[in-house]
Design a protein around this motif. Structure first.
Motif, PDB file in Angstrom:
ATOM      1  N   GLY A 259      54.337  43.867  46.549  1.00  0.00           N
ATOM      2  CA  GLY A 259      53.693  44.089  45.262  1.00  0.00           C
ATOM      3  C   GLY A 259      52.213  44.349  45.359  1.00  0.00           C
ATOM      4  N   ASN A 260      51.636  44.133  46.554  1.00  0.00           N
ATOM      5  CA  ASN A 260      50.205  44.351  46.722  1.00  0.00           C
ATOM      6  C   ASN A 260      49.884  44.418  48.210  1.00  0.00           C
ATOM      7  OD1 ASN A 260      49.625  41.454  47.611  1.00  0.00           O
ATOM      8  ND2 ASN A 260      50.523  41.129  45.585  1.00  0.00           N
ATOM      9  N   ALA A 261      48.643  44.785  48.526  1.00  0.00           N
ATOM     10  CA  ALA A 261      48.234  44.936  49.921  1.00  0.00           C
ATOM     11  C   ALA A 261      48.215  43.596  50.653  1.00  0.00           C
ATOM     12  CB  ALA A 261      46.858  45.592  49.990  1.00  0.00           C
ATOM     13  N   ALA A 429      45.331  39.247  45.883  1.00  0.00           N
ATOM     14  CA  ALA A 429      45.256  40.680  45.597  1.00  0.00           C
ATOM     15  C   ALA A 429      44.196  41.013  44.551  1.00  0.00           C
ATOM     16  CB  ALA A 429      46.622  41.176  45.135  1.00  0.00           C
ATOM     17  N   VAL A 430      43.219  40.135  44.347  1.00  0.00           N
ATOM     18  CA  VAL A 430      42.234  40.338  43.283  1.00  0.00           C
ATOM     19  C   VAL A 430      41.467  41.637  43.473  1.00  0.00           C
ATOM     20  CG1 VAL A 430      40.034  39.485  42.393  1.00  0.00           C
ATOM     21  CG2 VAL A 430      41.980  37.947  42.568  1.00  0.00           C
ATOM     22  N   VAL A 431      40.934  41.865  44.658  1.00  0.00           N
ATOM     23  CA  VAL A 431      40.128  43.070  44.887  1.00  0.00           C
ATOM     24  C   VAL A 431      40.970  44.322  44.694  1.00  0.00           C
ATOM     25  CG1 VAL A 431      38.833  44.356  46.620  1.00  0.00           C
ATOM     26  CG2 VAL A 431      38.492  41.898  46.398  1.00  0.00           C
ATOM     27  N   GLY A 438      35.386  45.196  37.791  1.00  0.00           N
ATOM     28  CA  GLY A 438      34.935  43.860  37.443  1.00  0.00           C
ATOM     29  C   GLY A 438      34.117  43.297  38.581  1.00  0.00           C
ATOM     30  N   LEU A 439      33.566  42.117  38.405  1.00  0.00           N
ATOM     31  CA  LEU A 439      32.746  41.478  39.421  1.00  0.00           C
ATOM     32  C   LEU A 439      33.596  40.496  40.218  1.00  0.00           C
ATOM     33  CD1 LEU A 439      29.467  40.774  37.396  1.00  0.00           C
ATOM     34  CD2 LEU A 439      30.215  42.865  38.552  1.00  0.00           C
TER      35      LEU A 439
END
Length: 560
Positions: A259-261, A429-431, A438-439
């Protein structure tokens, strides 16, 4: 095409993991036929029943992982010898704990599966003293893990019991030609036990396997084991087993869809071929947040909002300390924490956070005769202040995520759908999700979190710009429609590249290429003369003599 959907502890049950995602997938792909093979985790889950299923779900077969009856009391001498050999090989591969044991692990696993098929199951054998003694010999063998050599009988019993539970799918009767063998592909909605039936369908019947992991099962096992009270030898042996199972699942899958990197890196590290990996982001219902996202109202310009499950991994303590720094720079700032605690640990943690907020921020009053008010509020979704999830996000100008552990940050995506500027910690996976809209700050760093929040509170134009960009990114990457479209394409890719498992013969006994067109999978009557079907590859018991009606295309007179 016919899809064998493999689930564990979720769909089609009313409660459980990935229930909503599976339901959206099945309903969104109405052009395909689904057979659901579900493993349940608890009796309560089974008693709660199923959610309503769409008409193109042909059948549902279920089996419990929480209980099983001994089924191998009648093993003869030859079957007992086969079991001992296979289990000894499996235990040896686990106790060695090295990556070069993959073939040994796989051979033992499929050997046990074949024994279960021939003898009617192996639950009783896995619970037997023979299994424990084989595990003990493997732990004492040269080259075994250091922690394994220290295992005592109670630890060996714990490991053997865990292996028996995880390997229960080997004893199921799902692998005949009229069950999973009839599917065009198997789609496992998780790794671990959910993927085991897919491995066996591939082994016995040649059915290709697709594995989707939005939370990597091996990572979840490591986290759970680290928080548990098991002995080091138990943790080491179970980690080696789950690592071997994950590696086998990734190697045999036609395609793996993280689902993500972050999940993708775990899968590659565990042996997944990067050429077989397709990242498919989770799909979320964007329409719930349309009004908030398109509203010109940017919320309370002095309000920070946090939304999620209240538990230690969310690190609300750091958020409260960061907010203390925010208040020094922006005295009018306020913080809303909206969420319910998770279990007993979450309730204790919520109480601790309330006490900390009362200590850091004494109630404030405009005058000596007024009632004070704390700048930090704790609420739950559904109350008068935030009747819906969209209202919660829309109530503030900036949404904050302060986690120290995170997989796919659902709350962050929901805030993006609402068009809100965000400040998040760099975990999971925030970034990848935020993508520059966003920050992002380091986790467990209240000062950095506070500085970013202050920067956005002081710059409304920047907030609006980031919020608009975040909403556009979320609508492009994280909707249900995007998710369904991606899996539809992957289904077609797998079927287009999988080898021919059945050869259709004409009346003369010759192979008939392209005899079964894709349209033949659509319900209804089709014209053409009956033909015979024989199996190509796989065991002889998987062969089928079921007639297939081939659609013959009419040719024009001038065709070449």
């Amino acid at each position: 095409m016919r899809i064998g959907l493999l689930t564990e502890g979720g769909y089609p049950y009313v409660s459980g993991d990935a229930r909503l995602w599976c339901d959206r997938l099945v309903r969104g792909l109405g052009q395909h036929e689904f057979d659901i093979y579900a493993l349940s985790r608890t009796r309560r889950q089974e008693d709660e029943g199923w959610i309503p299923l769409p008409p193109h779900v042909s059948r549902v077969r279920t089996a419990p992982l929480w209980t099983a009856e001994a089924d191998s009391a009648g093993y003869g001498r030859r079957a007992r010898r086969r079991f001992t050999e296979c289990y000894t090989e499996l235990a040896g591969a686990v106790c060695a704990g090295s990556d070069d044991q993959a073939d040994r692990f796989a051979g033992a696993l499929y050997g046990l599966a074949e024994l279960a098929r021939d003898e009617g199951g192996l639950v009783g054998a896995l619970r037997s003293e023979t299994a424990v003694r084989a595990l003990e010999r493997a732990c004492r063998a040269p080259g075994a893990l250091r922690a394994a050599r220290e295992a005592r009988v109670p630890e060996l019993l714990t490991v053997a019991a865990h292996l028996e539970r995880v390997l229960r799918p080997l004893s199921l009767d799902w692998y005949a030609d009229d069950a999973l063998g009839a599917a065009d592909l198997c789609h496992a909605t998780a790794g671990g036990p959910a993927a085991l039936p897919g491995l066996l369908a591939r082994h016995f019947c040649g059915v290709p396997l697709l594995v989707t992991e939005y939370g990597v099962q091996l990572r979840s096992h490591y986290l759970a084991a680290g928080a548990g009270q098991d002995a080091p030898s138990v943790r080491a042996l179970l980690a080696a087993f789950h690592r071997g199972l994950a590696g086998e699942v990734y190697r045999r899958a036609a395609i793996v869809t993280p689902g993500n990197a972050h999940a993708r890196r775990w899968q590659e590290r565990c042996g997944a071929d990067r050429t077989k990996i397709r990242t498919v982001h989770p799909g979320m219902e964007a329409s719930r947040f349309t009004e908030a996202g398109e509203s010109p109202d940017g919320g309370d310009p002095d309000m920070l909002v946090w939304v999620g499950r209240v538990e230690p991994a969310k690190d609300l303590v750091s958020l409260l300390h960061a907010f203390a720094e925010v208040r020094k720079a922006e005295p009018k700032a306020r913080l809303r924490i909206l969420g319910a605690p998770t279990g007993a640990e979450g309730r204790v943690y919520l109480g601790h956070c309330r006490a900390l907020a009362a200590q850091l921020f004494p109630d404030e009053a405009e005058g000596v005769h007024a009632v004070g008010d704390n700048p930090v509020s704790f609420d739950e979704i559904g109350g008068p202040e935030a009747p819906t999830l969209a209202d919660a996000y829309a109530s503030g100008a900036v949404v904050v995520l302060s986690s120290v552990v995170e997989g796919f940050p659902i709350s962050l995506v929901e805030a993006m759908f609402c068009g809100r500027a965000t400040v998040s910690t760099d975990v999971g996976a925030v970034v990848e999700v935020i993508g520059g809209t966003g920050l992002v700050v380091p986790p467990r760093n209240p000062r950095a979190l506070a500085e970013s929040c202050v920067a956005l509170l002081r710059d409304p134009e920047r907030r609006e710009r980031l919020g608009a960009a975040a909403r556009a990114r979320a609508l492009e990457l994280f909707t249900v429609e995007q998710n369904i479209t991606a899996f539809h394409g992957i289904y077609l890719e797998i079927v287009a590249h999988c080898p021919v498992r059945r050869v259709v013969l004409d009346d003369a006994g010759e192979p008939l290429p392209f005899a079964t067109p894709a349209e033949a999978h659509i319900p209804g009557r089709w014209t053409g003369s009956p033909t015979r079907v024989v199996a190509r590859g796989g065991p002889t018991w998987a062969a089928s003599d079921t007639p297939v009606r081939a659609t013959r295309l009419a040719t024009s007179e001038g065709a070449r």
